[in-house]
Structure formats: structure tokens, C-alpha cells
Design a protein around this motif. Structure first.
Motif, PDB file in Angstrom:
ATOM      1  N   HIS A 133       0.857  -1.214   0.000  1.00  0.00           N
ATOM      2  CA  HIS A 133       0.000   0.000   0.000  1.00  0.00           C
ATOM      3  C   HIS A 133       0.881   1.248   0.000  1.00  0.00           C
ATOM      4  N   ASP A 180       6.465   1.935   5.805  1.00  0.00           N
ATOM      5  CA  ASP A 180       5.276   1.103   6.000  1.00  0.00           C
ATOM      6  C   ASP A 180       4.339   1.258   4.805  1.00  0.00           C
ATOM      7  N   GLY A 181       4.409   0.268   3.923  1.00  0.00           N
ATOM      8  CA  GLY A 181       3.615   0.301   2.688  1.00  0.00           C
ATOM      9  C   GLY A 181       4.490   0.567   1.482  1.00  0.00           C
ATOM     10  N   GLU A 201      -5.067   1.041   3.225  1.00  0.00           N
ATOM     11  CA  GLU A 201      -4.675  -0.063   4.114  1.00  0.00           C
ATOM     12  C   GLU A 201      -4.696   0.396   5.567  1.00  0.00           C
ATOM     13  N   GLU A 202      -4.314   1.648   5.822  1.00  0.00           N
ATOM     14  CA  GLU A 202      -4.214   2.076   7.226  1.00  0.00           C
ATOM     15  C   GLU A 202      -5.564   2.483   7.816  1.00  0.00           C
ATOM     16  N   HIS A 240       7.316  -6.137   3.396  1.00  0.00           N
ATOM     17  CA  HIS A 240       6.948  -5.040   4.318  1.00  0.00           C
ATOM     18  C   HIS A 240       8.092  -4.782   5.288  1.00  0.00           C
ATOM     19  N   GLN A 263       7.639  -4.262  11.628  1.00  0.00           N
ATOM     20  CA  GLN A 263       7.141  -3.262  12.601  1.00  0.00           C
ATOM     21  C   GLN A 263       7.336  -3.859  13.992  1.00  0.00           C
ATOM     22  N   HIS A 314      -1.919  -6.422   7.813  1.00  0.00           N
ATOM     23  CA  HIS A 314      -1.475  -6.164   6.430  1.00  0.00           C
ATOM     24  C   HIS A 314      -2.538  -6.651   5.450  1.00  0.00           C
TER      25      HIS A 314
HETATM   26 MN    MN Z   1       1.537  -1.541   6.249  1.00  0.00          MN
END
Ligand code: MN
Ligand code: HGY
Ligand code: MN
Ligand code: MN
Length: 394
Positions: free
Chosen positions: A71, A82-83, A116-117, A182, A185, A343
Motif C-alpha cells: 500500500h 510502511d507500505g 490499508e491504514e 513489508h 514493525q 497487512h
Molecule cells: Mn503496512
């Protein structure tokens, strides 16, 4: 991180730090344009599906394709990786395969999932949940952003037809296998001293929205014993959520967003919205889930009422062990890691053979400007993704 450098100035958030890129906003539209340009530069044909997800095809679209991607949207004040790291790595993997003279023997696509978020409309993985039918399209169409605009109105403004949103069986048939890269995290790869890992599971993700109702009034003129202040049960809920997670096994509970109405410093709020995010394995669910009952107690204690406006708790996703172990073997015994973060791969895993690769994040921090991945590890990640895709598409 060449691709990331291209977009480093898009959607920076000077007030929060980091990036704020939300579905169909200016920054996300610029990212969409960047992706289309990058794809076309590689001779990939791009089209946007009925759920605002973008698909860049290497050759003719077809069923049973090898699909990779991630994403481009972010949380408010999120990190750079992130993405987008999953999208730039997918494009770089295409470059690597081309340089090797590889030609996929199966249809092959790079996908970018929308929202996505859930940073704008409040539901994470909205694009992939619509694609798979994991959210009712009417509910999705009526989601509202902070300004009151519905997802349907935002889609129409973007030029998409909201009436077409929903489960897309033709698109799903085209996904033979999906692999998402990804940034990690968490600290798993740091602790293991490895640059790349493979996802084993995704922790079940719950979201609640509680609205406490009280009596708005003057902060100075209203005696304490005359108040019905909804901020009190809100505060008690924040603490109770944390205590519940501490008491449970491997649960996490977070209140990152509290929205009082009207929101004046010298005004006792008339209502307070508390947005709770909780993650927990099955064995810890009830400790976290009974917070709705506790919210009602807190409200009554202050003479307030509470509405539960949203309550969802997704199952923990266990990736297909065959796919997981195949990826681990391909990557020379890469470690398998649990993911506390959700995800799009977790949504697709319910429908198609799906796997994830993680790239080491030296800070272990995510959803914040400190999120990071070193250039060398990003390159390892792109090469690992290229190896996996070559194996799946040969
Ligand atoms: Mn993500
Ligand atoms: O919230 C999550 O876990 C994901 O980053 N959307
Ligand atoms: Mn995220
Ligand atoms: Mn006044």
C-alpha cells in the motif's frame, strides 16, 4: 531505497512529523501518479479496479497470476517505509528479473491496495476487504472521514463509481499467489541479526469506537458535583484497556485517538469519542473484549451514557505453512516471525496462497517518523522478493 527517494517529499506532515497520506487526498493521488509512471516506464499496464486498488500487469492480465505489492497510504504522521517499501521493492524486483532475462511463465502483477491504514475512513485494509467481500460495500460506502465526507463521495470525486465497490471474483481469480514485502514493525529481525524474515502469523486485530455522552457546560461556572463530564469515563477506559492488556497474554491495547465534542478548553465536553485498537491471540480475547461492559460501568459512575459505535475483532491469521516454509527455504532458512501489525496480505490469506517477507527495521519503531530500514537491507529485501517471484512465476 531509490524508489522511496522519489516520493520522499510527497505527503510530509510538518505538524506531526513523518508522512500523512490518506486515500484520495492530494498526497495519495500524487503517489498514485508516481506509481503509474513507474509502472509504465517498465512497460507494465496499469488499471484501477472497482475498489480503487491499482494493478500493474507484466504482460497480459490473467488468472492464477503471481502478485506482489502493498500500500502507499500511511497513518497520520507515519513513517516512510510502511507500505511504500513493499511497492518500491516490487518494482525493483521486476527490474532484477528483467536484468536476469527472466520472462514470467504466468501472469504477473504489482498491486497497490487502497486505504490499508484506515487513516481517513477508519477501517484498515479497506481496499483489500472490499475486494474479498470482507466488508459490506454499503457499510464501506457510508464510512465518513473527519470532515463528514462519505467514502462513496470521495470515490466519486476521485472518478471511481462507488456503486461498483465490493467483492470482485474476477480480480480474485487472477490472484494465484500473493507475496507482500513489508518493513518489519517490531524488533524480531534486530534480535535475530537477520536482514530479511518471513511472516508466520498476524495477531488478531480489534477496533472499537465508544461515544460517552454527558452534559456540555461551562468549565468555570459548573460546580464539580453538578457535572456529567464524559471525559472521566473516557479516561477510565484508557487506563482499563491498558490494564486489561497487561493482564492478558500477549495482548496489546491502545487508545491513540480521543475526540471530545465540542473540544473547547473552557468547555465541559458534551460527548467524547474513544477509539480503541486492541490486538490479541484467541486465548486473550475475553480479557480485552469485556471492555464494552466496563465502559458502561465507567459511564454510569459519572452519570453519563455510552454508545458502542464500532466493535470488531478479527481472527489471528496463520499464513499457509506450505507457502511460509517454501519462502523460508528459498531465502536460505530465513526466520519466520509473528506480526503484531495487520497487512493486506492478512486479508488475502483467507482467499489465496499468501506469504510475506519482512525487512529489518533497526529502530523497531513504526507508525512514527523514526521507522527505518537501511539501504543494504532494502536491497537484500528486493533481491529476496525477486528470487521468490522468479520461483513462483517460472
Ligand atoms: Mn503496512
Ligand atoms: O494497524 C495495522 O496494524 C496496520 O499497520 N494497518
Ligand atoms: Mn501500518
Ligand atoms: Mn463565556
Amino acid at each position: 531505497m531509490s524508489g522511496l527517494a522519489d516520493i520522499a517529499d510527497i505527503g510530509t506532515d510538518p505538524r506531526r512529523g513523518g508522512y500523512s497520506r490518506h486515500v484520495f487526498d492530494d498526497a495519495e493521488r500524487q503517489l498514485r501518479e508516481w506509481f503509474v509512471e513507474q509502472a509504465q516506464r517498465r512497460g507494465l499496464d496499469v488499471h484501477t479496479d472497482a475498489n480503487a486498488n491499482m494493478w500493474a500487469w507484466w504482460g497480459e492480465p490473467g488468472d492464477d497470476a503471481v502478485v506482489t505489492g502493498s500500500h502507499l497510504d500511511s497513518v497520520p504522521g507515519g513513517g516512510a517505509f510502511d507500505g511504500p517499501l513493499g511497492v518500491t521493492s516490487a518494482l525493483q524486483a521486476v527490474d532484477v528479473l528483467r536484468a536476469r532475462g527472466f520472462q514470467p511463465r504466468r501472469p504477473f502483477a504489482v498491486v497497490v491496495f487502497a486505504e490499508e491504514e484506515g487513516g481517513r475512513f477508519g477501517v484498515p485494509c479497506l481496499g483489500s476487504k472490499l475486494l474479498t467481500g470482507q466488508i459490506d460495500p454499503d457499510r464501506a460506502r457510508n464510512l465518513r472521514d473527519a470532515g463528514g465526507l462519505t467514502f462513496a463521495e470521495a470515490m466519486a470525486d476521485f472518478g471511481a463509481d462507488p456503486a461498483r465497490a465490493g467483492r470482485d471474483d474476477a480480480a480474485l481469480r487472477r490472484i494465484g499467489q500473493f507475496v507482500e514485502l513489508h518493513v518489519e514493525q517490531g524488533k524480531g529481525l534486530i534480535e535475530l541479526g537477520r536482514p530479511v524474515g518471513v511472516a508466520d502469523s498476524i495477531l488478531g486485530h480489534g477496533r472499537w469506537r465508544f461515544r460517552f455522552h454527558g452534559q456540555g457546560n461551562h468549565a468555570g461556572a459548573t460546580r464539580i458535583d453538578d457535572r456529567r463530564d464524559p471525559m472521566l469515563p473516557a479516561a477510565e477506559l484508557v487506563l482499563a484497556a491498558r490494564r486489561a492488556a497487561e493482564a492478558a497474554d500477549d495482548a496489546r491495547a491502545t487508545v491513540g485517538r480521543i475526540v471530545p465534542t465540542p473540544g473547547g478548553t473552557n468547555v465541559i465536553a458534551s460527548a467524547v469519542d474513544v477509539h480503541l485498537d486492541a490486538r490479541a491471540p484467541e486465548r486473550s480475547r475475553e480479557l480485552v473484549a469485556d471492555l464494552s461492559a466496563r465502559a458502561a460501568e465507567f459511564a454510569a459512575h459519572e452519570g453519563c451514557e455510552v454508545e458502542v459505535l464500532e466493535e470488531s475483532f478479527g481472527e489471528t491469521v496463520h499464513f499457509d505453512p506450505t507457502m511460509r516454509d517454501r519462502l523460508r527455504d528459498l531465502l536460505h532458512g530465513a526466520p519466520a516471525l509473528p506480526s503484531g501489525a495487520g497487512h493486506d496480505a492478512g486479508i488475502l490469506a483467507a482467499e489465496r496462497p499468501t506469504g510475506m517477507l519482512f525487512v529489518r527495521n533497526p529502530t523497531g519503531i513504526s507508525h512514527a517518523p523514526e521507522e527505518h530500514a537501511e539501504q543494504a537491507d532494502c536491497e537484500e529485501g528486493s533481491l529476496a522478493l525477486a528470487d521468490v517471484l522468479q520461483e513462483l512465476a517460472r
